[in-house]
Design a protein around this motif. Structure first.
Motif, PDB file in Angstrom:
ATOM      1  N   ALA A  24       0.847  -1.207   0.000  1.00  0.00           N
ATOM      2  CA  ALA A  24       0.000   0.000   0.000  1.00  0.00           C
ATOM      3  C   ALA A  24       0.880   1.253   0.000  1.00  0.00           C
ATOM      4  O   ALA A  24       0.541   2.264  -0.644  1.00  0.00           O
ATOM      5  N   ASP A  25       2.014   1.178   0.699  1.00  0.00           N
ATOM      6  CA  ASP A  25       2.934   2.328   0.706  1.00  0.00           C
ATOM      7  C   ASP A  25       3.514   2.578  -0.691  1.00  0.00           C
ATOM      8  O   ASP A  25       3.779   3.719  -1.070  1.00  0.00           O
ATOM      9  N   VAL A  26       3.725   1.503  -1.434  1.00  0.00           N
ATOM     10  CA  VAL A  26       4.245   1.664  -2.809  1.00  0.00           C
ATOM     11  C   VAL A  26       3.236   2.470  -3.635  1.00  0.00           C
ATOM     12  O   VAL A  26       3.594   3.424  -4.328  1.00  0.00           O
ATOM     13  N   ASP A  27       1.981   2.082  -3.507  1.00  0.00           N
ATOM     14  CA  ASP A  27       0.931   2.758  -4.275  1.00  0.00           C
ATOM     15  C   ASP A  27       0.882   4.251  -3.915  1.00  0.00           C
ATOM     16  O   ASP A  27       0.857   5.119  -4.794  1.00  0.00           O
ATOM     17  N   ASN A  28       0.906   4.519  -2.599  1.00  0.00           N
ATOM     18  CA  ASN A  28       0.895   5.921  -2.136  1.00  0.00           C
ATOM     19  C   ASN A  28       2.103   6.689  -2.627  1.00  0.00           C
ATOM     20  O   ASN A  28       1.998   7.845  -3.047  1.00  0.00           O
ATOM     21  N   ALA A  29       3.259   6.042  -2.524  1.00  0.00           N
ATOM     22  CA  ALA A  29       4.509   6.726  -2.901  1.00  0.00           C
ATOM     23  C   ALA A  29       4.481   7.083  -4.381  1.00  0.00           C
ATOM     24  O   ALA A  29       4.895   8.181  -4.779  1.00  0.00           O
ATOM     25  N   ILE A  30       3.978   6.167  -5.207  1.00  0.00           N
ATOM     26  CA  ILE A  30       3.961   6.477  -6.651  1.00  0.00           C
ATOM     27  C   ILE A  30       2.951   7.594  -6.933  1.00  0.00           C
ATOM     28  O   ILE A  30       3.218   8.493  -7.741  1.00  0.00           O
ATOM     29  N   ALA A  31       1.824   7.568  -6.227  1.00  0.00           N
ATOM     30  CA  ALA A  31       0.846   8.661  -6.430  1.00  0.00           C
ATOM     31  C   ALA A  31       1.487  10.006  -6.067  1.00  0.00           C
ATOM     32  O   ALA A  31       1.359  10.993  -6.809  1.00  0.00           O
ATOM     33  N   LYS A  32       2.202  10.026  -4.943  1.00  0.00           N
ATOM     34  CA  LYS A  32       2.884  11.280  -4.547  1.00  0.00           C
ATOM     35  C   LYS A  32       3.963  11.649  -5.567  1.00  0.00           C
ATOM     36  O   LYS A  32       4.188  12.831  -5.862  1.00  0.00           O
ATOM     37  N   LEU A 190      11.735   3.897  -0.010  1.00  0.00           N
ATOM     38  CA  LEU A 190      10.935   2.800   0.532  1.00  0.00           C
ATOM     39  C   LEU A 190      11.867   1.664   0.895  1.00  0.00           C
ATOM     40  O   LEU A 190      12.607   1.152   0.034  1.00  0.00           O
ATOM     41  N   HIS A 191      11.815   1.269   2.158  1.00  0.00           N
ATOM     42  CA  HIS A 191      12.666   0.162   2.611  1.00  0.00           C
ATOM     43  C   HIS A 191      11.816  -1.093   2.743  1.00  0.00           C
ATOM     44  O   HIS A 191      10.695  -1.036   3.257  1.00  0.00           O
ATOM     45  N   GLY A 192      12.363  -2.214   2.285  1.00  0.00           N
ATOM     46  CA  GLY A 192      11.631  -3.470   2.442  1.00  0.00           C
ATOM     47  C   GLY A 192      12.094  -4.493   1.434  1.00  0.00           C
ATOM     48  O   GLY A 192      13.120  -4.310   0.767  1.00  0.00           O
ATOM     49  N   SER A 193      11.318  -5.553   1.324  1.00  0.00           N
ATOM     50  CA  SER A 193      11.705  -6.699   0.493  1.00  0.00           C
ATOM     51  C   SER A 193      11.761  -6.347  -0.992  1.00  0.00           C
ATOM     52  O   SER A 193      10.824  -5.779  -1.549  1.00  0.00           O
ATOM     53  N   GLY A 194      12.881  -6.718  -1.616  1.00  0.00           N
ATOM     54  CA  GLY A 194      13.050  -6.455  -3.046  1.00  0.00           C
ATOM     55  C   GLY A 194      12.008  -7.158  -3.876  1.00  0.00           C
ATOM     56  O   GLY A 194      11.441  -6.589  -4.806  1.00  0.00           O
ATOM     57  N   SER A 195      11.732  -8.424  -3.534  1.00  0.00           N
ATOM     58  CA  SER A 195      10.807  -9.171  -4.394  1.00  0.00           C
ATOM     59  C   SER A 195       9.394  -8.590  -4.287  1.00  0.00           C
ATOM     60  O   SER A 195       8.695  -8.491  -5.296  1.00  0.00           O
ATOM     61  N   GLU A 196       8.966  -8.176  -3.083  1.00  0.00           N
ATOM     62  CA  GLU A 196       7.596  -7.645  -2.944  1.00  0.00           C
ATOM     63  C   GLU A 196       7.497  -6.203  -3.444  1.00  0.00           C
ATOM     64  O   GLU A 196       6.793  -5.891  -4.395  1.00  0.00           O
ATOM     65  N   LEU A 197       8.232  -5.313  -2.775  1.00  0.00           N
ATOM     66  CA  LEU A 197       8.135  -3.886  -3.140  1.00  0.00           C
ATOM     67  C   LEU A 197       8.675  -3.652  -4.540  1.00  0.00           C
ATOM     68  O   LEU A 197       8.101  -2.893  -5.330  1.00  0.00           O
ATOM     69  N   GLY A 198       9.831  -4.318  -4.814  1.00  0.00           N
ATOM     70  CA  GLY A 198      10.488  -4.133  -6.108  1.00  0.00           C
ATOM     71  C   GLY A 198       9.539  -4.486  -7.238  1.00  0.00           C
ATOM     72  O   GLY A 198       9.395  -3.752  -8.217  1.00  0.00           O
ATOM     73  N   ASN A 199       8.889  -5.627  -7.106  1.00  0.00           N
ATOM     74  CA  ASN A 199       7.974  -6.062  -8.151  1.00  0.00           C
ATOM     75  C   ASN A 199       6.849  -5.054  -8.363  1.00  0.00           C
ATOM     76  O   ASN A 199       6.496  -4.724  -9.502  1.00  0.00           O
ATOM     77  N   ALA A 200       6.278  -4.568  -7.242  1.00  0.00           N
ATOM     78  CA  ALA A 200       5.174  -3.606  -7.350  1.00  0.00           C
ATOM     79  C   ALA A 200       5.669  -2.315  -8.017  1.00  0.00           C
ATOM     80  O   ALA A 200       4.950  -1.716  -8.836  1.00  0.00           O
ATOM     81  N   LEU A 201       6.875  -1.905  -7.680  1.00  0.00           N
ATOM     82  CA  LEU A 201       7.415  -0.659  -8.244  1.00  0.00           C
ATOM     83  C   LEU A 201       7.669  -0.782  -9.744  1.00  0.00           C
ATOM     84  O   LEU A 201       7.310   0.109 -10.522  1.00  0.00           O
ATOM     85  N   VAL A 202       8.308  -1.879 -10.129  1.00  0.00           N
ATOM     86  CA  VAL A 202       8.739  -1.940 -11.541  1.00  0.00           C
ATOM     87  C   VAL A 202       7.588  -2.249 -12.493  1.00  0.00           C
ATOM     88  O   VAL A 202       7.685  -1.983 -13.691  1.00  0.00           O
ATOM     89  N   THR A 203       6.482  -2.791 -11.966  1.00  0.00           N
ATOM     90  CA  THR A 203       5.364  -3.116 -12.862  1.00  0.00           C
ATOM     91  C   THR A 203       4.334  -1.978 -12.941  1.00  0.00           C
ATOM     92  O   THR A 203       3.420  -2.035 -13.748  1.00  0.00           O
ATOM     93  N   ASP A 204       4.485  -0.947 -12.128  1.00  0.00           N
ATOM     94  CA  ASP A 204       3.484   0.124 -12.087  1.00  0.00           C
ATOM     95  C   ASP A 204       3.554   0.986 -13.364  1.00  0.00           C
ATOM     96  O   ASP A 204       4.626   1.465 -13.739  1.00  0.00           O
TER      97      ASP A 204
END
Ligand code: NAP
Length: 462
Positions: A24-32, A190-204
């Motif tokens: 959810a933080d990834v989504d917020n961060a990209i919106a910001k 954003l600090h956290g798991s590469g596979s989880e956060l990373g995946n969400a970031l690169v596919t957005d």
């Protein structure tokens, strides 16, 4: 957000804490970041440059504090960490300058058949928008700054995901930009798991550019899921150094004793393979061994320590096992290779079969694989024999051979009379083959972090 302890790889001491982000933080961060990009691209370059220059001054002021964090969370010696931290301000200043140089070109449209002088064409460089930067653990300041400073200088917003093991350096650097007056939403960490956060970031789909430095495996995965985005991938390597029979052996071995072991070999441009002309092999090993044995490893905070730990004990065990496997396969351990928790003593492994895993696969540890060659042709063939192509070095006094090597070795960066472990922050930096796509180095990154538009003004004949 839940806080996570970040610990020293040397003794497990808690160096600090970092908040762990969720999807959810990834989504917020990209919106910001979308709003941040809009604001920042409409901010004139001289104002952006002033913010960066202030951030650079803060990075200079905080250099010792940043060095302590780097050494604490990464395990590299304080000596090396101070060297790394001290480059921060310079990289940001370089980016502030290059970001203010977004020149375009005038297009000679009338050279196109059927076109007259009534049209005017030119190119315009603009920021790409939202940049996702993903960085590895081994240079937690340099590799972060090589992404975020040029990205910000040209007017992008950035969401940075540093390595799970080394977020504190990234947070300290981000604070320099925020304290310098960077508006909200323009830079987020954003600090956290590469596979989880990373995946969400690169596919957005709101993200236009991914700037990734890390392993070839992760880079390959990112390129398969990212979709239509600009990609820069700075990936793995197995860098070769060629020592020819006319080389200055003392000089070459001085350089290799540095280039194979700095940061416990956890450098993408570390010397991994040394290809030595068989005529000078004995002299080479005699000269190199005492220099490698003199490298003091240990507590990163000890002022005498030159080389610190590997990033985790699991990594140290992996490197120790790779050395043992090479010896079991017929290679000879000349020195080193002993492990004490996260420390591995600098190793020289000789008689390595160039086709073996020890030469072919990236080691990312404090050992070199020495193999022999008969003359320049065989040496170049061996240098080119892996899937990688990041850096290479050749030691020779023969200018013809130097030119032949520069042209024929498949690597993004070739050093004549030094090892690949050397970098000026302004030079183009990046690999070929499985070592990556795209270039870093501040001017090159500015180019990769901008879009070139073509503008045509259609006038009427007068
Ligand atoms: P890594 O495991 O590939 O991790 C790099 C970064 O990617 C980390 O932030 C990691 O997060 C993140 N990540 C992991 N899985 C991801 C996924 N599915 N999607 C998006 N991001 C993901 O590499 P490393 O072990 O940190 O670094 C060592 C490697 O980097 C070596 O291969 C080295 O050669 C390479 N490197 C290359 C260069 C160059 O310029 N060519 C420079 C330095 C290092 P977590 O930490 O949370 O897993």
């Amino acid at each position: 957000m839940q806080l996570e302890d970040i610990k020293s790889p040397f003794d497990g001491a808690v160096i600090g804490q970092a908040p762990v982000a969720t999807i959810a933080d990834v989504d917020n961060a990209i919106a910001k970041a979308v709003s941040g990009a809009d604001l920042w691209r409409h901010t004139p370059a001289h104002i952006r440059s002033a913010v960066l220059l202030k951030a650079a001054a803060l990075a200079d002021e905080r250099s010792e504090e940043i060095a302590q964090i780097i050494s604490g969370e990464n395990g590299k010696s304080l000596l090396e960490a101070r060297g790394e931290a001290s480059r921060s301000g310079e990289i940001i200043r370089l980016a502030a300058f290059e970001g203010s140089q977004l020149y375009g070109s005038t297009l000679p449209l009338d050279a196109n058949k059927g076109t007259g002088l009534e049209k005017l064409g030119f190119t315009l460089r603009q920021p790409v928008g939202v940049v996702v930067a993903i960085s590895p653990f081994n240079y937690p300041a340099l590799l972060v700054l090589h992404k975020i400073a040029p990205a910000l200088a040209v007017g992008n917003s950035v969401v940075l995901k540093p390595a799970r093991t080394t977020p504190l350096t990234a947070l300290a650097l981000a604070k320099c930009f925020i304290d310098a007056g960077l508006p909200e939403g323009v830079l987020q960490v954003l600090h956290g798991s590469g596979s989880e956060l990373g995946n969400a970031l690169v596919t957005d789909s709101r993200v236009r550019k991914i700037s990734f430095t890390g392993s070839t495996a992760t880079g390959t995965h990112i390129s398969s899921v990212a979709g239509v985005k600009k990609l820069s991938l700075e990936l793995g390597s197995s860098c070769p150094v060629v020592v020819l029979d006319d080389a200055d052996i003392e000089y070459a071995t001085d350089a290799i004793a540095l280039g194979g072991y700095i940061n416990a070999g956890q450098v993408c441009i570390s010397v991994q393979r040394v290809i030595v002309d068989e005529k000078v092999m004995a002299n080479f090993l005699d000269a190199l061994k005492p220099k490698v044995e003199a490298i003091k490893i240990g507590d990163p905070k000890n002022p005498d320590t030159k080389v610190g730990t590997l990033i985790t004990e699991a990594e140290a065990i992996r490197v120790e096992a790779s050395i043992k496997a090479a010896v079991n396969a017929g290679a000879t351990l000349l020195t080193g290779g002993e492990r004490n928790k996260t420390l591995v003593s600098p190793a020289i492994v000789c008689d390595v079969d160039p086709k073996s895993a020890f030469a072919q696969d990236e080691l990312f540890g404090p050992a070199i694989a020495v193999s022999s060659a008969n003359g320049i042709k065989e040496a170049i063939a061996l240098a080119n024999s892996t899937v990688y192509g990041l850096g290479a070095g050749v030691f020779t006094k023969n200018v013809d051979v130097a030119i032949q090597s520069a042209r024929e070795i498949d690597a993004g960066i070739i050093h004549i009379n030094w090892t690949p472990l050397w970098r000026a922050d302004l030079m183009p930096y990046g690999g070929v083959k499985s070592s990556g796509v795209g270039k870093e180095g501040v001017r090159s990154t500015v180019s990769e972090m901008t879009e070139e538009k073509t503008i045509i003004l259609h006038g009427r004949s007068w």
